[in-house]
Design an enzyme around this catalytic site. Structure first.
Site, PDB file in Angstrom:
ATOM      1  N   TYR A  83       2.497  -2.230  -9.229  1.00 32.16           N
ATOM      2  CA  TYR A  83       2.012  -3.226  -8.264  1.00 32.16           C
ATOM      3  C   TYR A  83       2.760  -4.541  -8.417  1.00 32.16           C
ATOM      4  O   TYR A  83       3.051  -5.248  -7.456  1.00 32.16           O
ATOM      5  CB  TYR A  83       0.487  -3.414  -8.398  1.00 32.16           C
ATOM      6  CG  TYR A  83      -0.269  -2.345  -7.667  1.00 32.16           C
ATOM      7  CD1 TYR A  83      -0.752  -1.210  -8.330  1.00 32.16           C
ATOM      8  CD2 TYR A  83      -0.438  -2.415  -6.283  1.00 32.16           C
ATOM      9  CE1 TYR A  83      -1.405  -0.205  -7.635  1.00 32.16           C
ATOM     10  CE2 TYR A  83      -1.085  -1.407  -5.582  1.00 32.16           C
ATOM     11  CZ  TYR A  83      -1.558  -0.296  -6.266  1.00 32.16           C
ATOM     12  OH  TYR A  83      -2.179   0.715  -5.570  1.00 32.16           O
ATOM     13  N   GLN A 117      -3.475  -0.142   7.606  1.00 34.92           N
ATOM     14  CA  GLN A 117      -3.510   0.619   6.348  1.00 34.92           C
ATOM     15  C   GLN A 117      -2.716  -0.126   5.274  1.00 34.92           C
ATOM     16  O   GLN A 117      -2.743   0.255   4.116  1.00 34.92           O
ATOM     17  CB  GLN A 117      -2.887   2.000   6.540  1.00 34.92           C
ATOM     18  CG  GLN A 117      -3.584   2.855   7.569  1.00 34.92           C
ATOM     19  CD  GLN A 117      -2.809   4.129   7.833  1.00 34.92           C
ATOM     20  OE1 GLN A 117      -3.058   5.161   7.205  1.00 34.92           O
ATOM     21  NE2 GLN A 117      -1.868   4.068   8.736  1.00 34.92           N
ATOM     22  N   HIS A 135      -7.384  -0.306   3.732  1.00 31.97           N
ATOM     23  CA  HIS A 135      -7.015   0.148   2.379  1.00 31.97           C
ATOM     24  C   HIS A 135      -6.961  -1.009   1.399  1.00 31.97           C
ATOM     25  O   HIS A 135      -6.465  -0.853   0.281  1.00 31.97           O
ATOM     26  CB  HIS A 135      -5.651   0.865   2.401  1.00 31.97           C
ATOM     27  CG  HIS A 135      -5.689   2.172   3.136  1.00 31.97           C
ATOM     28  ND1 HIS A 135      -4.551   2.797   3.589  1.00 31.97           N
ATOM     29  CD2 HIS A 135      -6.719   2.957   3.517  1.00 31.97           C
ATOM     30  CE1 HIS A 135      -4.879   3.928   4.196  1.00 31.97           C
ATOM     31  NE2 HIS A 135      -6.193   4.044   4.177  1.00 31.97           N
ATOM     32  N   GLY A 203       3.809   2.607  13.570  1.00 35.04           N
ATOM     33  CA  GLY A 203       4.456   2.708  12.262  1.00 35.04           C
ATOM     34  C   GLY A 203       3.642   3.409  11.204  1.00 35.04           C
ATOM     35  O   GLY A 203       3.601   2.961  10.053  1.00 35.04           O
ATOM     36  N   THR A 204       2.967   4.522  11.597  1.00 28.71           N
ATOM     37  CA  THR A 204       2.284   5.310  10.569  1.00 28.71           C
ATOM     38  C   THR A 204       2.662   6.772  10.713  1.00 28.71           C
ATOM     39  O   THR A 204       2.815   7.287  11.810  1.00 28.71           O
ATOM     40  CB  THR A 204       0.752   5.135  10.627  1.00 28.71           C
ATOM     41  OG1 THR A 204       0.152   5.890   9.572  1.00 28.71           O
ATOM     42  CG2 THR A 204       0.158   5.574  11.958  1.00 28.71           C
TER      43      THR A 204
END
Ligand code: BV8
Length: 262
Positions: A83, A117, A135, A203-204
């Site tokens: 991360y 997302q 998310h 864009g998924t």
């Protein structure tokens, strides 16, 4: 009726088909309620790698391997290093014309909601107000002991893994694979799926649930589905119009044509 995408295997040449843009704008012009869903592709032109595209390996890690409670339990430092690396890239990124065009769309509809997302926070930085980060957001953290959330903006992190003042571990405030979407976010999302006239999916890759099932939901409720992607996806089947090309090119074009038609 399928328009916009020739039936072919593999990524289509990124192209904007003017005929389909007109069809999409025609539908949007008459819509009262617009729901937009975005995935990692909307942030690609801001320099942020996608999950499953050619550059999709995040520092040689697959999201499915590290974005899980068991990976964090096993080795919180490895998950936090991943991360920290992503936060470093995202901190240098700016909202691109695709993010800004969606912000413009928000002001053009009486009822508007964006479900993203993405956990990068770029939509928020574009100034959009009606947003569900379904998310979560990787700038927010929460204490594993009491669940309290807070913002942690350090880049790079001062300590890995970061700890709460109470001494317990902090975790990214995101939804990992195998974790449920927060109830309120899911309730608001399903309400919007029922109410929207038009769904714009940008864009998924349409492989992560439950969001991957949302376009079919809208179709089932009689809504009109417009997809923007670089290539065909499992969503293309449900889409009334698929516009193949970069969202940073197509979305501003849609906003420009929509303004002309108003
Ligand atoms: C849940 C946060 C209850 C962390 C992420 C039903 C069937 C099968 C499996 C399941 C199911 N229900 C639940 C599951 C399990 C799982 C799942 O869906 N697995 C998949 C892999 C099969 N789902 C869950 O666990 C969800 N929880 O449902 O709870 C439950 C639990 C267990 C079992 C049953 C029920 C929680 C999922 C959330 C996971 N968290 N991220 C983090 O990011 O660190 S997911 C991660 O993937 C990101 O959020 C990302 O946004 C998301 C989806 O990926 P995309 O955004 O689509 O990105 P991708 O790279 O794939 O695609 C990019 C696209 O953009 C491409 O199509 C490309 O062509 C396009 N593109 C690129 N450039 C551009 C572009 N388009 C336009 N312009 C460009 N310039």
């Amino acid at each position: 009726m399928k328009t916009g995408g020739r039936r072919c295997a593999g990524p289509l040449k990124a192209k904007m088909n003017r005929g389909d843009i007109g069809k999409a704008v025609g539908k949007l012009a008459g819509a009262k309620s617009l729901l937009v869903i975005t995935g990692a592709g909307i942030s690609a032109e801001s320099g942020i790698p996608t999950f499953r595209g050619s550059d999709g390996l995040w520092n040689n890690h697959r999201a499915e391997d590290l974005a899980t409670p068991s990976a964090f339990e096993r080795d919180p430092a490895v998950v936090w290093q991943w991360y920290d690396w992503r936060r470093g890239i995202i901190a240098k990124a700016m909202p691109n014309p695709g993010h800004l065009a969606i912000k413009d769309l928000e002001g053009m509809f009486g009822h508007f909601l964006l479900i993203t997302q993405n956990v990068d926070g770029l939509h928020e930085r574009s100034g959009i107000r009606n947003i569900i980060e379904i998310h979560g957001n990787l700038w927010r953290v929460r204490c594993v002991r009491d669940g309290r959330g807070s913002m942690l903006m350090d880049v790079p992190l001062k300590e890995v893994p970061p700890r709460c003042a109470c001494g317990a571990l902090l975790r990214p405030d995101v939804v990992w694979f195998g974790e449920s979407i927060p109830g309120e976010a899911l309730r608001r999302s399903f309400q919007a799926l029922e109410a929207c006239d038009v769904l714009l999916v940008v864009g998924t890759s349409g492989v992560v649930y439950p969001v991957a099932s949302f376009p079919e939901e809208v179709k089932g409720n009689g809504g009109f589905v417009i997809e923007i992607n670089m290539e065909e996806t499992p969503i293309t089947r449900a889409a009334d119009v698929s516009l193949f090309g970069r969202s940073g090119d197509i979305l501003p074009e849609i906003v420009k044509e929509l303004k002309k038609s108003r």
